[in-house]
Design a protein around this motif. Sequence first.
Motif, PDB file in Angstrom:
ATOM      1  N   HIS A 193       0.813  -1.218   0.000  1.00 53.04           N
ATOM      2  CA  HIS A 193       0.000   0.000   0.000  1.00 53.04           C
ATOM      3  C   HIS A 193       0.848   1.269   0.000  1.00 53.04           C
ATOM      4  O   HIS A 193       0.334   2.367   0.148  1.00 53.04           O
ATOM      5  N   SER A 194       2.140   1.089  -0.141  1.00 55.36           N
ATOM      6  CA  SER A 194       3.056   2.229  -0.143  1.00 55.36           C
ATOM      7  C   SER A 194       3.244   2.737  -1.568  1.00 55.36           C
ATOM      8  O   SER A 194       2.833   2.077  -2.530  1.00 55.36           O
ATOM      9  N   PRO A 195       3.871   3.898  -1.718  1.00 56.35           N
ATOM     10  CA  PRO A 195       4.196   4.356  -3.076  1.00 56.35           C
ATOM     11  C   PRO A 195       4.990   3.298  -3.841  1.00 56.35           C
ATOM     12  O   PRO A 195       4.712   3.040  -5.015  1.00 56.35           O
ATOM     13  N   PHE A 196       5.932   2.652  -3.176  1.00 57.39           N
ATOM     14  CA  PHE A 196       6.711   1.610  -3.842  1.00 57.39           C
ATOM     15  C   PHE A 196       5.811   0.488  -4.354  1.00 57.39           C
ATOM     16  O   PHE A 196       5.896   0.062  -5.501  1.00 57.39           O
TER      17      PHE A 196
ATOM     18  N   HIS B  40       2.672   0.593  -5.032  1.00 56.94           N
ATOM     19  CA  HIS B  40       1.837   1.058  -6.134  1.00 56.94           C
ATOM     20  C   HIS B  40       2.614   1.146  -7.437  1.00 56.94           C
ATOM     21  O   HIS B  40       2.071   0.876  -8.505  1.00 56.94           O
ATOM     22  N   THR B  41       3.885   1.506  -7.338  1.00 51.41           N
ATOM     23  CA  THR B  41       4.649   1.556  -8.594  1.00 51.41           C
ATOM     24  C   THR B  41       4.787   0.151  -9.179  1.00 51.41           C
ATOM     25  O   THR B  41       4.771  -0.001 -10.396  1.00 51.41           O
TER      26      THR B  41
ATOM     27  N   ARG C 291       2.540  -2.229  -9.072  1.00 51.50           N
ATOM     28  CA  ARG C 291       1.275  -2.519  -9.756  1.00 51.50           C
ATOM     29  C   ARG C 291       1.183  -1.736 -11.058  1.00 51.50           C
ATOM     30  O   ARG C 291       0.675  -2.227 -12.063  1.00 51.50           O
ATOM     31  N   ALA C 292       1.678  -0.512 -11.019  1.00 55.33           N
ATOM     32  CA  ALA C 292       1.655   0.303 -12.234  1.00 55.33           C
ATOM     33  C   ALA C 292       2.532  -0.337 -13.313  1.00 55.33           C
ATOM     34  O   ALA C 292       2.152  -0.408 -14.478  1.00 55.33           O
TER      35      ALA C 292
END
Lengths: 343, 249
Positions: A199-202, A204-205, A207-208
């Motif tokens: 759930h962190s920015p890391f 999410h990247t 998943r992106a």
Amino acid sequence: MTDTTASPTLTPVDRARRFLAAEARWSWLEIVFWIVAFALAFGFRSNHLLFAEIAILALFAVSLDLILGYAGIVSLGHAAFFGLGAYTVGIMARSGWGDPLTGLVAAAVTAGILGFVTSFLVLRGTDLTRLMITLGVASLLHETANKLDWLTGGADGLQGMMVGPVLGRFSFDLYGTTAYVYALSVLFVVVLGLRVLVHSPFGHTLRAIRDNPLRARAIGIPVARRLIAAYTLAAMIAGIAGALLAQTSGFASLDVLEFHRSADVMLVLVIGGSGRLYGGILGAIVFRLAQDGIATLTPQYWQFWIGLGLVALVLAGRDRLETAGRRLVARALPWLAAKETTR
Amino acid sequence: MTLALETRGLMKSFGGLIATNDVSLQLPKGARHALIGPNGAGKTTLINLLTGVLTPTSGEILLDGRDIGSLGVEQRVRLGLTRTFQINQLFGDLTPIETVALAVSERQGRGGDWWRRVGTKGAVLDELVEVLDRFDLTDRMTEQTRLLPYGKQRLLEIAVALATRPRVLLLDEPAAGVPEGEREEILEAVADLPKDVTVVLIEHDMDLVFRFAESISVLVAGAVLTEGTVEQIKSDPRVKAVYLGESEA
Ligand SMILES: Nc1ncnc2c1ncn2[C@@H]1O[C@H](COP(=O)(O)OP(=O)(O)OP(=O)(O)O)[C@@H](O)[C@H]1O
Ligand SMILES: [Mg+2]
């Protein structure tokens, strides 16, 4: 995804804050799961070895999920890291360093190094080339372990591992109670960490990158760096899982590097669902219990039945299978159908 | 004054096909520039060269006077060169708010943070909502992107690019495929982009181009046929010929 946070009285910023917080919140199902899992240590003693195995398989699957489900890297050679972790603690324990926890750290380090180095091979390329490369790395490691029999015991396996008590206090018992609580605790700690990470920015990247690497780069995400980090971390966790197996069974052999381990853990994710953290755990439970259950029913053909089930799962896709299953049940039970339609 | 974006003799060939032929552009800061040309003229290829998706066969690319030809895609974004895509390139499983958050975290150098939840850092949420609001996306910002109507997805294409805070923004047919009734919203969003951002717009609709742009380059078969102000291009018989020829074909 339904939006339960929509409300005219909330400002958009509040809605955004609530939505992002809700994404990461503990669900009661999760809490119940962990309570039950730990409570099982106080009963079903004769099954604790099996439970420990499931916890280890779950950890292994969760590590694969990090790269497959989140980052979108397919691998048919995840056993390389599992096996390396197992041999690391095995060789340490044979040479007189039997402390379990420091062993786990060492296994994470060796597997992490291998993960880091080989991550450069999987950075580019299609799914197919990634499958071939990961498969190749794992068989190379298998062959190496086979050849270095002075170190690994070769085909006979590592003899004479002396695994000490966990935290200097809890020795491994015959029932496997210590093994289970130990493996489950490690799984719990890793999942706690990964819950934060996904759930962190890391997270999410990752998943992106899985969804669209082209766009990920086009908004400034350093795709290669993120994939290297994820692959290394997944390797470390797989190494820990392998180490747990060696420690709890007091043995390591070429089996930890066999192809079937990589394939099994992939199937576990297929069963449980990837990209959802708990899919690996659910899959491990189903896979292992099904293996046991079918084996008692039809000892000769259990692999066939599991295989058939998986082929159906893959061909039909989980979603469609779920819908089909629900429809089947609904047809068999008319009252349930009535309930479905009123929903 | 240094130029925001400049190319010198940019060339790209795919085997025998020359997709970009000796293109030299000069865009001052804050420019509103349109890139027009018939299908297959090499407009998207030019964007791919500028952003580093493709490597030019020869030629130079300068951003704020700095040669960026050897930099990777993400490095160019960090320096302020961002593009959108002619065909949606979004993150289908993520929501608009998460999508925009990605761009903002990365711009702040915090995209690698793994120990904290998304949206827990200072004024980030305000900025996310502000960007989404500009494109009228706040109503549906918590829905999965793949479930959004096509027009909203087109807007998100621009929103996420703008969230990187570009100095130069390259828009590859932002209204492509959008039905007539919804085009206006996208065009307004494009027209309202911050004034200090240099914008390059690729677009087939001439009315729109003439409304938006201050200067225009006409690309034909990979080469710049002509460039100039809107008035100059409007009255250029060669441009008419290219477009008439196309519509007759
Ligand atoms: N990767 C590639 N390999 C080979 N040829 C390519 C490649 N990319 C583009 N081309 C060719 O280069 C030419 C220019 O294509 P490009 O997509 O840049 O045109 P465009 O001006 O964007 O057209 P449109 O208005 O249809 O979007 C076309 O002939 C196309 O087929
Ligand atoms: Mg194009």
